[in-house]
Enzyme design. Structure first.
Site, PDB file in Angstrom:
ATOM      1  N   CYS A   2       0.813  -1.224   0.000  1.00 24.60           N
ATOM      2  CA  CYS A   2       0.000   0.000   0.000  1.00 24.60           C
ATOM      3  C   CYS A   2       0.844   1.271   0.000  1.00 24.60           C
ATOM      4  O   CYS A   2       1.925   1.307   0.586  1.00 24.60           O
ATOM      5  CB  CYS A   2      -0.889   0.041   1.221  1.00 24.60           C
ATOM      6  N   ARG A  27       5.246   0.196  -5.754  1.00 25.60           N
ATOM      7  CA  ARG A  27       5.198  -0.607  -4.526  1.00 25.60           C
ATOM      8  C   ARG A  27       4.314  -1.846  -4.691  1.00 25.60           C
ATOM      9  O   ARG A  27       4.392  -2.771  -3.883  1.00 25.60           O
ATOM     10  CB  ARG A  27       4.663   0.245  -3.362  1.00 25.60           C
ATOM     11  N   TRP A  74      -2.975  -2.665  -1.506  1.00 23.78           N
ATOM     12  CA  TRP A  74      -2.561  -4.041  -1.803  1.00 23.78           C
ATOM     13  C   TRP A  74      -3.364  -4.906  -0.837  1.00 23.78           C
ATOM     14  O   TRP A  74      -3.159  -4.840   0.376  1.00 23.78           O
ATOM     15  CB  TRP A  74      -1.065  -4.184  -1.566  1.00 23.78           C
ATOM     16  N   ASN A 100      -1.984   2.098   5.873  1.00 17.83           N
ATOM     17  CA  ASN A 100      -1.074   0.989   5.548  1.00 17.83           C
ATOM     18  C   ASN A 100      -0.890   0.172   6.817  1.00 17.83           C
ATOM     19  O   ASN A 100      -0.803   0.750   7.908  1.00 17.83           O
ATOM     20  CB  ASN A 100       0.302   1.498   5.118  1.00 17.83           C
ATOM     21  N   GLY A 101      -0.776  -1.136   6.679  1.00 17.21           N
ATOM     22  CA  GLY A 101      -0.574  -1.979   7.859  1.00 17.21           C
ATOM     23  C   GLY A 101      -1.791  -2.848   8.101  1.00 17.21           C
ATOM     24  O   GLY A 101      -2.672  -2.966   7.239  1.00 17.21           O
ATOM     25  N   GLU A 485      18.145 -17.188  -7.121  1.00 15.77           N
ATOM     26  CA  GLU A 485      17.754 -15.819  -7.491  1.00 15.77           C
ATOM     27  C   GLU A 485      17.338 -15.754  -8.966  1.00 15.77           C
ATOM     28  O   GLU A 485      16.379 -15.049  -9.308  1.00 15.77           O
ATOM     29  CB  GLU A 485      18.917 -14.856  -7.177  1.00 15.77           C
ATOM     30  N   LYS A 489      13.666 -14.445 -10.099  1.00 20.58           N
ATOM     31  CA  LYS A 489      13.442 -13.350 -11.054  1.00 20.58           C
ATOM     32  C   LYS A 489      12.463 -13.786 -12.122  1.00 20.58           C
ATOM     33  O   LYS A 489      11.545 -13.064 -12.480  1.00 20.58           O
ATOM     34  CB  LYS A 489      14.749 -12.913 -11.751  1.00 20.58           C
ATOM     35  N   GLU A 492       8.843 -14.248 -10.760  1.00 20.71           N
ATOM     36  CA  GLU A 492       8.241 -12.965 -10.353  1.00 20.71           C
ATOM     37  C   GLU A 492       7.666 -12.202 -11.550  1.00 20.71           C
ATOM     38  O   GLU A 492       6.568 -11.670 -11.469  1.00 20.71           O
ATOM     39  CB  GLU A 492       9.308 -12.060  -9.717  1.00 20.71           C
ATOM     40  N   HIS A 508      17.600 -35.776  -6.792  1.00 22.36           N
ATOM     41  CA  HIS A 508      16.728 -36.215  -5.697  1.00 22.36           C
ATOM     42  C   HIS A 508      15.309 -35.687  -5.860  1.00 22.36           C
ATOM     43  O   HIS A 508      14.579 -35.560  -4.885  1.00 22.36           O
ATOM     44  CB  HIS A 508      17.321 -35.769  -4.355  1.00 22.36           C
ATOM     45  N   LYS A 607       6.600  -4.187  -3.646  1.00 21.43           N
ATOM     46  CA  LYS A 607       8.022  -3.843  -3.553  1.00 21.43           C
ATOM     47  C   LYS A 607       8.479  -3.856  -2.103  1.00 21.43           C
ATOM     48  O   LYS A 607       9.558  -4.328  -1.786  1.00 21.43           O
ATOM     49  CB  LYS A 607       8.230  -2.452  -4.169  1.00 21.43           C
TER      50      LYS A 607
HETATM   51  C1  G6P Z   1       9.408  -8.155  -1.705  1.00 15.86           C
HETATM   52  C2  G6P Z   1      10.035  -7.690  -3.007  1.00 15.86           C
HETATM   53  C3  G6P Z   1      11.338  -8.441  -3.248  1.00 15.86           C
HETATM   54  C4  G6P Z   1      12.270  -8.272  -2.063  1.00 15.86           C
HETATM   55  C5  G6P Z   1      11.600  -8.689  -0.752  1.00 15.86           C
HETATM   56  C6  G6P Z   1      12.432  -8.273   0.451  1.00 15.86           C
HETATM   57  O1  G6P Z   1       8.986  -9.461  -1.822  1.00 15.86           O
HETATM   58  O2  G6P Z   1       9.137  -7.899  -4.079  1.00 15.86           O
HETATM   59  O3  G6P Z   1      11.962  -7.932  -4.404  1.00 15.86           O
HETATM   60  O4  G6P Z   1      13.406  -9.037  -2.252  1.00 15.86           O
HETATM   61  O5  G6P Z   1      10.336  -8.025  -0.627  1.00 15.86           O
HETATM   62  O6  G6P Z   1      12.493  -6.886   0.481  1.00 15.86           O
HETATM   63  P1  G6P Z   1      13.627  -6.040   1.155  1.00 15.86           P
HETATM   64  O7  G6P Z   1      13.220  -4.618   0.897  1.00 15.86           O
HETATM   65  O8  G6P Z   1      13.583  -6.376   2.620  1.00 15.86           O
HETATM   66  O9  G6P Z   1      14.897  -6.394   0.538  1.00 15.86           O
END
Ligand code: G6P
Length: 612
Positions: A2, A27, A74, A100-101, A485, A489, A492, A508, A607
């Site tokens: 949010c 975000r 969100w 937010n929250g 990672e 990516k 996502e 396995h 984000k």
């Molecule tokens: C969300 C974002 C990711 C990020 C994760 C941790 O899931 O979409 O890209 O890696 O949060 O966020 P931070 O700000 O703590 O690295």
């Protein structure tokens, strides 16, 4: 997650708020809304969907005013529809709120209010809060500010809120507990936002609210108080050091692509003034006061979420190899509720791009309470984790807008490499080896340039594999987290299912999935494990999987076994994760673009995850 923007001034609030919402889109959100106060009237427009759609509705409306609030939601409580979108109003239309929250005790509060005869329109916890404020305002005849404070005393959970009251049209009240809020101060105008991105084009002067603080704006200016003690506070004004350019795409079609290309520069920025080449070590100023405890630590925990957690895994390999101190890497969401073994010789490192991730913040609070030294590796200056840890290192990657983290990740790896160098040189790492690593770090700019200068091979591979429904990413040692990672990516942003595994672990389980439709990406530099990875490649080849390899040299063996090769320049083994991550980011990007996905704002993702 949010986003909040509030404007209090003399200009037309609508374009300022809509533009603010656009800055907050990164975000992640599913609905948006706006409320303005005008001549004693309180008008709200909100709907599911994009800010652009809200903008069109606003243009067709008569909404007007110079004081207003706006929000991107969100969904947590209740599906993303028009009714659940913020701002929320109490049933009498007196008070309006963005939040937010999460209000954790919303269900008890809702029941109590229903007993008083209050009716609810939405499924949200936020509506409960606004009805509660209104109940204090009407029933107890409190002022607007007092009613907000009284309601917040009843609330369990987290909030960053901004509220308006029709009957006190020159007052705006905001409060923070668990969800960040920034107050922007400009000539005769004030801004309130969940982060600095919607404020930067109006002013650089900001005040970050701390936990348990509130702001009251009225025609006399602003007052900051403690919510619970009602004590007036005097807080320092901070100057924002981010630039507008950083939060704009320039000539790139997406923020993600811009940020991938930014890495030529950002990794150098991360190292600037910190590497000590002739010593094979690093100077990390933010750790100086805590260096004794760090050097004498009996164990490290690294705690983080998402991409930052993957960086933490690379950190484990680096620190253990260079400094011979055991490192445990834990998801922050697990760490915070688990019986972790912590004493005063433990150092807990929190890695976070945003510095606001709720679980990571909670994890370091727990670590602190248990007596550990806490170290923050954050990108956002002044963020909650950066402020609450005992010491730390900023990653200096600049604002990252694309939801999928790219440049923040490689900056985290760079900081962890320097951290391992520094610690290693005080422990077991020879000067010669330290110098080798430091030299490779310095040379990384050219290495990255060569990947970014010609992306045609990656675009070609994306074109060849775009129809696949599953991908597997495999690597050994330091490159196992790189595989994780790479897979993250891809899923996502392209919504292709992808898994990362240690290469040898494939047999396995995941090997059962391999057929001619399955691309398998190997991260295989010519290091000590190269021969072993070749065996794993052979196992995939025998099952007709499509093999893509990221390596540092062409070789006949690879020519024979692989379908596609991505060759990056040779670098030190310990630095290879930084170099190998970049083509994997690009591969995911091109696949997502080919599949027509919204690269910068993938569905359902946020984000900055400020709820647990
Ligand atoms: C969300 C974002 C990711 C990020 C994760 C941790 O899931 O979409 O890209 O890696 O949060 O966020 P931070 O700000 O703590 O690295």
């Amino acid at each position: 997650m949010c986003g909040i923007i509030g404007y209090y001034g003399n200009e037309d609030a609508i374009p300022i708020l809509i533009n603010g919402l656009k800055r907050l889109e990164y975000r992640g959100y599913d609905s948006a809304g706006i409320a303005v106060i005008n001549g004693g009237g309180l008008n709200v427009l909100k709907q599911a969907g994009k800010v652009k759609e809200l903008e069109s509705s606003v243009e067709e409306s008569t909404l007007k005013g110079s004081v207003g609030i706006a929000h991107t939601r969100w969904a947590t409580h209740g599906e993303p529809n028009d009714l659940n979108a913020h701002p929320h109003m109490d049933e009498t239309g007196t008070i309006v709120l963005i939040h937010n929250g999460i209000i954790e005790n919303y269900s008890n509060l809702r029941e109590a209010l229903q007993k008083e005869g209050v009716t609810f329109k939405s499924d949200t916890d936020t509506e409960v809060l606004v009805q509660l404020i209104a109940s204090f305002y009407r029933r107890d005849k409190l002022s607007f500010e007092q009613a907000v404070r009284a309601a917040l005393q009843e609330v369990v959970g987290t909030f960053g809120i901004v509220a308006l009251c029709k009957e006190e049209p020159d007052v705006m009240v905001a409060a923070r507990h668990g969800s960040p809020l920034v107050l922007g101060l400009s000539d005769g105008a004030y801004f309130l936002a969940s982060d600095a991105s919607p404020i930067i084009e109006h002013t650089r002067n900001v005040i970050y609210l701390d936990e348990g603080e509130m702001v009251i704006l009225n025609s006399d200016g602003y007052t900051i108080k403690q919510i619970y003690k009602n004590k007036v506070l005097s807080k320092a004004v901070t100057t924002l050091n981010m630039s507008l350019e950083e939060i704009e795409k320039g000539n790139f079609p997406h923020f993600m692509l811009k940020e991938i290309f930014d890495q030529k520069q950002t990794i150098m920025d991360t190292m600037r003034g910190r590497l000590i080449l002739d010593e094979g070590s690093a100077h990390l100023g933010g750790l100086m006061d805590c260096l004794d405890r760090i050097e004498n630590a009996s164990r490290f925990y690294i705690t983080a979420c998402g991409t930052s957690w993957h960086a933490g895994l690379v950190g484990k390999y680096l620190i253990e190899e260079c400094a011979h101190i055991p490192v445990h890497v834990e998801y922050a969401s697990e760490f915070r509720y688990r019986k972790v073994i912590i004493d005063s010789d433990t150092v807990v490192i929190a890695i976070s791009q945003s510095g606001e991730t709720a679980d990571t913040l909670a994890a370091i609070r727990k670590a602190k309470e248990m007596g550990a030294l806490t170290v923050g590796i954050c990108n956002v200056v002044g963020s909650s984790i950066a402020r609450e840890t005992d010491c730390g290192v900023y990653t200096r990657a600049g604002s990252e807008i694309g939801v999928a983290s790219t440049k923040a990740f490689t900056a985290q790896l760079t900081v962890l490499s320097m951290f391992a160098l520094k610690l290693g040189r005080r422990k077991n790492l020879s000067k010669r080896e330290g110098i080798n690593i430091a030299k490779s770090l310095v040379g990384i700019e050219k290495t990255i340039e060569s990947t970014l200068d010609d992306t045609s091979n990656l675009e070609y591979i994306a074109g060849e594999t775009v129809k696949a429904n599953n991908f597997l990413y495999l690597g050994r040692g330091l490159n196992f987290p790189v595989a994780l990672e790479g897979a993250l990516k891809l899923k996502e942003i392209s919504y292709i299912h992808a898994e990362g595994y240690p290469a040898a672990e494939m047999k396995h389980g995941p090997i059962a999935l391999i057929d001619e439709k399955m691309p398998v990406v190997f991260i295989a530099p010519h290091d000590l494990t190269f021969g072993k990875v070749i065996s794993n490649i052979q196992e995939v080849k025998s099952r007709r999987g499509k093999i893509i390899v990221v390596t540092d040299k062409k070789s006949k063996r690879l020519d024979k076994l692989t379908d596609y090769q991505i060759v990056v320049p040779t670098t030190h083994t310990r630095i290879f994760p930084i170099v190998a991550s970049i083509p994997l980011q690009l591969l995911a990007y091109y696949l997502a673009v080919l599949r027509g996905c919204e690269v910068d704002q993938p569905r359902n993702l946020a984000k900055s995850v400020t709820v647990e």
